[in-house]
Design a protein around this motif. Sequence first.
Motif, PDB file in Angstrom:
ATOM      1  N   MET A  90     -35.002   6.120  28.219  1.00  0.00           N
ATOM      2  CA  MET A  90     -35.170   6.492  26.819  1.00  0.00           C
ATOM      3  C   MET A  90     -35.673   5.308  25.988  1.00  0.00           C
ATOM      4  O   MET A  90     -36.489   5.479  25.084  1.00  0.00           O
ATOM      5  N   TRP A  91     -35.212   4.095  26.309  1.00  0.00           N
ATOM      6  CA  TRP A  91     -35.715   2.900  25.617  1.00  0.00           C
ATOM      7  C   TRP A  91     -37.227   2.779  25.790  1.00  0.00           C
ATOM      8  O   TRP A  91     -37.957   2.519  24.827  1.00  0.00           O
ATOM      9  N   ALA A  92     -37.704   2.961  27.014  1.00  0.00           N
ATOM     10  CA  ALA A  92     -39.134   2.819  27.280  1.00  0.00           C
ATOM     11  C   ALA A  92     -39.948   3.878  26.531  1.00  0.00           C
ATOM     12  O   ALA A  92     -41.048   3.601  26.036  1.00  0.00           O
ATOM     13  N   CYS A  93     -39.410   5.086  26.431  1.00  0.00           N
ATOM     14  CA  CYS A  93     -40.103   6.146  25.685  1.00  0.00           C
ATOM     15  C   CYS A  93     -40.161   5.811  24.197  1.00  0.00           C
ATOM     16  O   CYS A  93     -41.219   5.910  23.557  1.00  0.00           O
ATOM     17  N   LEU A  94     -39.023   5.432  23.623  1.00  0.00           N
ATOM     18  CA  LEU A  94     -38.976   5.126  22.192  1.00  0.00           C
ATOM     19  C   LEU A  94     -39.873   3.937  21.856  1.00  0.00           C
ATOM     20  O   LEU A  94     -40.494   3.892  20.790  1.00  0.00           O
ATOM     21  N   LYS A  95     -39.937   2.972  22.762  1.00  0.00           N
ATOM     22  CA  LYS A  95     -40.814   1.814  22.542  1.00  0.00           C
ATOM     23  C   LYS A  95     -42.262   2.268  22.403  1.00  0.00           C
ATOM     24  O   LYS A  95     -42.988   1.788  21.520  1.00  0.00           O
ATOM     25  N   ARG A  96     -42.689   3.178  23.249  1.00  0.00           N
ATOM     26  CA  ARG A  96     -44.070   3.655  23.194  1.00  0.00           C
ATOM     27  C   ARG A  96     -44.329   4.500  21.952  1.00  0.00           C
ATOM     28  O   ARG A  96     -45.471   4.664  21.539  1.00  0.00           O
ATOM     29  N   MET A  97     -43.280   5.045  21.360  1.00  0.00           N
ATOM     30  CA  MET A  97     -43.419   5.846  20.142  1.00  0.00           C
ATOM     31  C   MET A  97     -43.192   5.015  18.870  1.00  0.00           C
ATOM     32  O   MET A  97     -43.227   5.554  17.774  1.00  0.00           O
ATOM     33  N   ASN A  98     -42.947   3.697  19.062  1.00  0.00           N
ATOM     34  CA  ASN A  98     -42.666   2.802  17.934  1.00  0.00           C
ATOM     35  C   ASN A  98     -41.486   3.300  17.101  1.00  0.00           C
ATOM     36  O   ASN A  98     -41.506   3.245  15.865  1.00  0.00           O
ATOM     37  N   LEU A  99     -40.454   3.777  17.802  1.00  0.00           N
ATOM     38  CA  LEU A  99     -39.247   4.248  17.133  1.00  0.00           C
ATOM     39  C   LEU A  99     -38.094   3.288  17.405  1.00  0.00           C
ATOM     40  O   LEU A  99     -38.089   2.587  18.425  1.00  0.00           O
ATOM     41  N   PRO A 100     -37.105   3.253  16.519  1.00  0.00           N
ATOM     42  CA  PRO A 100     -35.996   2.309  16.684  1.00  0.00           C
ATOM     43  C   PRO A 100     -35.119   2.658  17.876  1.00  0.00           C
ATOM     44  O   PRO A 100     -34.979   3.824  18.253  1.00  0.00           O
TER      45      PRO A 100
END
Length: 249
Positions: free
Chosen positions: A227-237
């Motif tokens: 989930m961290w890797a996904c959020l990173k790609r979405m520029n989300l906290p």
Amino acid sequence: MDSPALDFPAFDGPVAQRGIGVIAPFDLALERELWRWVPMEVSLHLARTPYEPVPVSMEMAHLVSNAQHLAAATRDVLHVEPEVVAYLCTSGSFVSGVDAEHSLRKVICDAGAPDAVTTSGALAEVLQQLGIRRVSVLTPYDADLTAKLHEFLAELGVETMSSDHLGLGGGIWKVSYRTIAERIIAANHDDAEAIFVSCTNLPTYDVIDPLESALGKPVLTANQLTMWACLKRMNLPIVGPGNWMREVS
């Protein structure tokens, strides 16, 4: 009867959703834990690989990472416009090595996903960003499949200092927090810079913070990393436990 007075401009919701497509093995039972890792504006859109009548094993890891099945599952979630598609499976993404993990991401993107993540790819990304070269490992697998994780880590230039495995062929989601915490502590090696807890079907959310505090090192877990890797790609906290996430965000 008079109609109730409503302030229709107040009904501007719902909050605009941003999607993550999740390809999970057929036996995933931790959807609720996944949702705890993402902010309110994110929706998870799940697809599953086909049922395979085999226990958790090397054979299953190969079956659930079949390229045709991943491509089909990717297409199943594309109509809801996810910004990234994640293959949420640790063993399926490490069992054939680093090059094969890269190939899995290519399969997902070639099927139409705007971006792709795998659990083992996310692990590699975090280890590289944190500069970690020595780890301890806990898995729920048998010895043979756990050895494949050691090989994957070695390909990344990461040494497995110590390792433990639960030897489970199924029902991994039923393992208690107490058992997981005790086995993580037992698996820890003083010279390990972090502990990796493998398997997206092993519950870990509420043990991460207390174990990091007790052991003084990062505790990396499969759903957390994905989930961290996904959020990173979405520029989300970042969301959820794990002090290391603040360091790399």
